[in-house]
Design a protein around this motif. Structure first.
Motif: not given
Length: 77
Positions: A39-67
């Motif tokens: 019963q999964f559909s992408f319309s069930l995604l919450s804004s927090f889940q999208i924000a957490f995934i986006g924050a993880g991607i941005c944090a990875f980029s910033v972490f690489l430059s900091t390293l």
């Protein structure tokens, strides 16, 4: 200004790994739900889940430059 850069450097070294782990865990949870739920559909995604995934991607980029900065700061001769 130098103090702010120093604080930002250590802040990113501490906080970014937590955000990366949060983003990967959220993505893994969504992937598991997608694969094993009928019963999964992408319309069930919450804004927090999208924000957490986006924050993880941005944090990875910033972490690489900091390293890269840490490599120059601590290991350059």
């Amino acid at each position: 200004m130098k103090g702010i850069k120093r604080i930002w450097f250590w802040f990113t070294l501490v906080v970014c790994p937590f955000l990366i782990i949060l983003g990967v865990a959220t993505f893994a949870q969504l992937l598991g739900e997608y694969m094993y739920s009928q019963q999964f559909s992408f319309s069930l995604l919450s804004s927090f889940q999208i924000a957490f995934i986006g924050a993880g991607i941005c944090a990875f980029s910033v972490f690489l430059s900091t390293l890269k900065e840490a490599k120059i700061r601590f290991f350059a001769k």
